[in-house]
Design a protein around this motif. Structure first.
Motif, PDB file in Angstrom:
ATOM      1  N   VAL A 145       0.834  -1.197   0.000  1.00  0.00           N
ATOM      2  CA  VAL A 145       0.000   0.000   0.000  1.00  0.00           C
ATOM      3  C   VAL A 145       0.874   1.255   0.000  1.00  0.00           C
ATOM      4  N   ALA A 146       1.914   1.239   0.831  1.00  0.00           N
ATOM      5  CA  ALA A 146       2.824   2.378   0.879  1.00  0.00           C
ATOM      6  C   ALA A 146       3.547   2.535  -0.458  1.00  0.00           C
ATOM      7  N   ARG A 199       2.423   1.715  -3.421  1.00  0.00           N
ATOM      8  CA  ARG A 199       1.544   2.257  -4.455  1.00  0.00           C
ATOM      9  C   ARG A 199       1.260   3.730  -4.229  1.00  0.00           C
ATOM     10  N   ARG A 200       1.444   4.196  -3.001  1.00  0.00           N
ATOM     11  CA  ARG A 200       1.287   5.637  -2.782  1.00  0.00           C
ATOM     12  C   ARG A 200       2.495   6.402  -3.306  1.00  0.00           C
ATOM     13  N   PHE A 235     -13.760   7.184 -11.405  1.00  0.00           N
ATOM     14  CA  PHE A 235     -14.769   6.492 -10.622  1.00  0.00           C
ATOM     15  C   PHE A 235     -16.115   7.168 -10.840  1.00  0.00           C
ATOM     16  N   PRO A 236     -17.187   6.442 -10.684  1.00  0.00           N
ATOM     17  CA  PRO A 236     -18.516   7.065 -10.855  1.00  0.00           C
ATOM     18  C   PRO A 236     -18.882   7.950  -9.667  1.00  0.00           C
ATOM     19  N   LYS A 237     -18.073   8.967  -9.467  1.00  0.00           N
ATOM     20  CA  LYS A 237     -18.295   9.911  -8.372  1.00  0.00           C
ATOM     21  C   LYS A 237     -18.149  11.312  -8.965  1.00  0.00           C
ATOM     22  N   TYR A 256     -10.181  11.049  -3.569  1.00  0.00           N
ATOM     23  CA  TYR A 256     -10.276   9.642  -3.141  1.00  0.00           C
ATOM     24  C   TYR A 256      -9.009   9.185  -2.417  1.00  0.00           C
ATOM     25  N   LEU A 278      -8.225   8.305   1.704  1.00  0.00           N
ATOM     26  CA  LEU A 278      -7.752   6.998   2.177  1.00  0.00           C
ATOM     27  C   LEU A 278      -6.673   7.166   3.225  1.00  0.00           C
ATOM     28  N   ARG A 312      -9.424  14.404   6.256  1.00  0.00           N
ATOM     29  CA  ARG A 312     -10.879  14.531   6.300  1.00  0.00           C
ATOM     30  C   ARG A 312     -11.349  15.983   6.164  1.00  0.00           C
ATOM     31  N   HIS A 338     -20.832  14.933 -12.003  1.00  0.00           N
ATOM     32  CA  HIS A 338     -20.381  13.554 -12.159  1.00  0.00           C
ATOM     33  C   HIS A 338     -19.194  13.515 -13.124  1.00  0.00           C
ATOM     34  N   ARG A 384      -5.972  12.518 -10.202  1.00  0.00           N
ATOM     35  CA  ARG A 384      -6.322  11.630  -9.101  1.00  0.00           C
ATOM     36  C   ARG A 384      -5.081  10.910  -8.589  1.00  0.00           C
ATOM     37  N   ALA A 385      -4.208  10.514  -9.535  1.00  0.00           N
ATOM     38  CA  ALA A 385      -2.971   9.852  -9.124  1.00  0.00           C
ATOM     39  C   ALA A 385      -2.030  10.837  -8.446  1.00  0.00           C
ATOM     40  N   VAL A 440      -2.294  11.824  -4.569  1.00  0.00           N
ATOM     41  CA  VAL A 440      -1.707  10.966  -3.544  1.00  0.00           C
ATOM     42  C   VAL A 440      -0.269  11.392  -3.268  1.00  0.00           C
TER      43      VAL A 440
END
Lengths: 320, 292, 260
Positions: free
Chosen positions: C90-91, C93-94, C106-108, C116, C120, C124, C153, C169-170, C173
């Motif tokens: 996980v670390a 991939r960050r 993403f459908p957001k 996103y 993670l 917040r 959307h 988005r990438a 992070v």
């Protein structure tokens, strides 16, 4: 592993090829139908009608049952019938406690079975590597799906009523029905998870999400409505079952609303059964019986219909 | 980061735990039915169960022969399957291969919807409508007999048989049918010679699942067979099935008595039969998916 | 041997040593040795199914989501073996972000897509998230186009905008390395130019590895090029050298279009 097959032709394959063959064959003289072929064609048409007859004949019989129930039962349905307490051992008055009892039973069972079923589906679909545990679990799930309702009733009697000493009660009934619903919910939830496309999982993992974060934030939100829709089918089935609650929850006559989870409750299917077979002069209260049958059918078929329509909607809806 | 991983692992274990409840429930079902039934084999003994008379309540010793109950179930089940299997497969072929697309779009969900009809309602219909009809048509003193129950069970099992076999027929790859059509077979010949045989395991599964539902069905038989525990294979006689016996008598039985244990023995037999039918169905289904 | 030796000014970010890779029993990568310089753009070219995408995915262990894969050899990121058991995937991939070929958003909403990754990681507060979203969208030149419709959307954006959103988005992070798998494959020429310009700017802050089957694109955007063929790394070097004076015959045949 399934081998790769050739690309699948359109679904209405047979129909299409038939019409195309007709269109081509007609003008070419050498390809006219020979005499034996004509006989075969006639036989084929006959067979076609036979199969159609099987389908619609049986549907007609089912339709007859439904029409009879609704035809004789709908006139009985009044606001009072739905909201009054029963009187005279159910021979008069309304069926409110039975409606409330069935609602409590299935709501409780649903509340117990949904989290378990969804969690099982997540584990089986997202985490588990194929192996002995998964194989055994799948066998257990299909076994549960195939067991007769009366066996669930015996099991509920043995475990919940007697061994755990919950007595014949709403609680025992909910637990028994939850066991019965579980396989439907698991199967439906797995279908929902499989319909969430892989790019949502991969995209999330690529951003450094843990597997659970991925499921929690990028899979479940899209699968949950689909899951609930599928689960409604299990709820509907459970709402119509009599045998599992026969010894675990159902009461013949309690002319008030359910008060505690440790007492017996009336329920629609058992009420119909009792009015029809346990009542001394059953033929004189046909209208009560038909009215109860209509309410039960409406509830069960309504829940099912909502479940099926929503689920089919979610199957198609998303643009992926 | 370590914490994240930790929480991920605990979630995993939580899900694993939830998943094993299915296994647990099945194990408990076997355990509890066995626990209540087994003492019967020790005391009155297995031979008692093999008798031909079911008279559980009597002044001296009751007799617990489940043979008439077993034949009752057998009679009702086989009669209804004789009706519903050919009709169900025929309807499945029709829906999968012959129906117009719009027809299919209605029939498929309709069949699924109809599997949910509460059996107590079907039993009620049998009691109030079909039973009197049979009584009139066959000039019988009562319409409550094996035939009435079988007809109703056939109707009850029909949507299940149709849905499962239709799915199997639909799953046969078009590529398998194409050579047959290319050789000049008509669509229906192709269906008969290629598609249905290819879907045979799935159809077998449909029949097994339908049989399982019929064998285990309680309310219909309880309400319309007449419930006379007699040893007969004549459809116009009243019979009593295993399920109906449990439903009828479990409510009034003394806990722990021989009668109580005998009823659980019937439950174990039912469990065994339906479990076996389900195994057949699952085997068949996995063969079907493997072959495609 | 094959390795770009002329980049003295750029230290290596990733060093790949004798990498073999299998899907089941089928070996798809054979003895790959490659140094990827920091803050440069490295293009991976080659015909379809030559292993370049698979190779890209091994760089942040995305291959692990496919069952039944096996890998041998080492991949060092800043000198650390990324397959070492102590390494948290996980670390990793960050630090090593990836944008897929069809990296559908993403459908957001637009905002939620970019937020996103940061969410993670436990961010917040709305202001902090807004700041990251704005910065990331500015980096990909999307901010001015979408700043008034962050709640829209994401699938309502055009194809090119969606691809830039995926890159944003990438970036949100805050990785060191950005892996781009055919980032312009599904885009029209104008959107492609946009993405290429963007890639050019990204190397000021990030180490970029881009997979492309479009040789002109590789020639336009990259500093270094690695040519893959049938699971082997045939040749690497500075992009202008590879395209003007390839040493290997297969490279020459590929870039002159004699096979695809």
């Amino acid at each position: 592993m399934s081998e790769p097959t050739e690309p699948v032709a359109p679904k209405d394959f047979s129909a299409r090829s038939r019409s195309r063959a007709d269109a081509v064959a007609a003008p070419i003289a050498g390809l006219r139908r020979s005499r034996p072929a004509a006989v075969a064609a006639r036989r084929e048409a006959g067979l076609r009608w036979l199969l159609r007859g099987a389908t619609y004949g049986m549907l007609a019989v089912i339709g007859w049952i439904l029409l009879d129930i609704f035809g004789k039962g709908l006139p009985v349905i009044t606001w009072q019938f739905l909201t009054d307490l029963p009187r005279a051992s159910g021979a008069a008055g309304g069926i409110l406690p039975a409606i409330a009892g069935t609602c409590c039973l299935v709501a409780g069972a649903f509340a117990l079975a949904l989290p378990l079923g969804v969690a099982s589906a997540i584990y089986l679909n997202e985490y588990a590597a194929p192996g002995r545990f998964v194989a055994w679990t799948r066998l257990a799930i299909s076994t549960l799906a195939g067991l007769p309702p009366i066996v669930f009733g015996l099991f509920g009697l043995g475990l919940f009523v007697l061994f755990l000493q919950f007595g014949a009660s709403l609680l025992s009934g909910c637990l028994t029905l939850a066991c019965m619903m579980l396989p439907t919910i698991i199967v439906g939830s797995e279908e929902a998870l499989r319909s969430v496309p892989a790019f949502l999982r991969h995209g999330s993992l690529a951003l450094g999400a843990t597997p659970w974060q991925t499921i929690r934030y990028n899979v479940l939100p899209y699968a949950l409505p689909h899951m609930v829709a599928g689960a409604l089918l299990g709820v509907a089935r459970a709402a119509g079952e009599t045998a599992p609650i026969l010894f675990t929850a159902a009461a013949f006559y309690i002319p008030r609303l359910p008060q505690s989870i440790l007492e017996q409750v009336m329920s629609l299917p058992y009420h119909l059964f009792a009015l029809t077979t346990q009542y001394p002069e059953a033929a004189r209260i046909r209208s009560m019986q038909y009215g109860t049958a209509v309410v039960l059918l409406t509830l069960v078929l309504g829940l099912s219909l909502v479940g099926i329509v929503l689920r089919n909607h979610f199957r198609k809806k998303l643009r992926w | 980061m370590a914490r994240l991983f930790h929480s991920d692992r605990s979630v995993r274990y939580g899900l694993l735990f939830a998943t094993s409840t299915s296994l647990l429930i099945v194990a408990l079902i076997f355990l509890f039915l066995g626990k209540e039934a087994l003492p019967f084999l020790a005391n009155p003994g297995l031979t008692q169960l093999l008798g031909t008379r079911w008279i559980p309540v009597s002044f001296d010793a009751g007799s617990f022969g489940i043979v008439p109950l077993f034949t009752g179930t057998l009679l009702v089940t086989s009669l209804s399957l004789v009706l519903t299997v050919p009709l169900g497969i025929g309807a499945a072929v029709y829906i999968a291969e012959l129906a117009a697309p719009w027809e299919r779009r209605i029939l498929r969900p309709l069949m699924e919807l109809l599997t949910a009809i509460p059996t107590v309602v079907i039993g009620f219909f049998g009691l109030v409508v079909l039973g009197p009809w049979i009584k009139y048509l066959c000039a019988l003193p009562s319409g409550m007999n094996a035939l009435t129950a079988s007809l109703l069970l056939a109707v009850m099992a029909f949507p299940t048989v149709v849905s499962v076999s239709e799915e199997a027929i639909r799953g046969v790859p078009a590529a398998w049918k194409r050579p047959s059509l290319a050789l000049g077979a008509t669509p229906l010949q192709t269906t008969w010679r290629v598609t249905v045989p290819a879907a045979a395991p799935g159809i077998l599964a449909a029949v097994s699942l339908g049989a399982g539902r019929v064998v285990g069905e309680t309310m219909v038989v309880l309400m319309v067979t007449g419930n006379a525990a007699q040893l007969t294979l004549w459809p116009l006689k009243s019979v009593r099935t295993m399920t109906a016996t449990i439903a009828l008598e479990m409510g009034e039985v003394a806990l722990g008595s021989h009668h109580y244990r005998a009823l659980f023995c019937i439950g174990v037999l039912l469990l065994g039969v339906t479990f076996g039918l389900n195994l057949v169905a699952q085997r068949a289904l996995s063969r079907q998916t493997q072959s495609h | 041997m094959v390795s770009g030796g002329q980049d003295r000014d750029a230290p290596s970010k990733i060093v790949v040593d004798e990498l073999d890779f299998w899907y089941g029993t089928r070996q798809v990568l054979h003895g790959i040795n490659l140094r990827i310089p920091a803050r440069r753009i490295t293009a991976l070219i080659g015909p379809s199914n030559c292993g370049k995408s698979t190779f890209l995915h091994t760089l942040n262990r995305m291959h692990e989501i496919v069952a039944d894969t096996r890998l041998s050899g080492t991949i060092l990121l800043d000198g650390q073996d990324i397959h070492h058991p102590a390494v948290d995937v996980v670390a990793l991939r960050r630090r090593v972000g990836v944008v897929f070929q069809h990296s559908n958003p993403f459908p957001k909403s637009v905002f939620d897509n970019v937020a996103y990754g940061p969410r993670l990681q436990g961010i917040r507060q709305r202001e902090a998230l807004s700041e990251i979203v704005q910065r990331s969208l500015q980096q990909v030149g999307l901010w001015d186009e979408v700043k008034d419709r962050l709640a829209r959307h994401a699938w309502d954006l055009s194809g090119g905008q969606q691809q830039r959103l995926s890159i944003a988005r990438a970036l949100a992070v805050d990785p060191d390395v950005l892996l781009l798998d055919e980032p312009a494959a599904a885009l029209d020429p104008r959107a492609t130019v946009h993405i290429e310009d963007l890639i050019g700017q990204l190397c000021e802050r990030y180490t970029v590895v881009v997979v492309t089957h479009n040789m002109q694109q590789a020639a336009r955007v990259s500093h270094f090029t690695a040519f893959f063929y049938e699971g082997r790394l045939i040749e690497t070097g500075p992009t202008n050298r590879i395209f003007s004076n390839p040493r290997e015959q297969q490279t020459d045949e590929y870039i002159t279009g004699r096979f695809h």
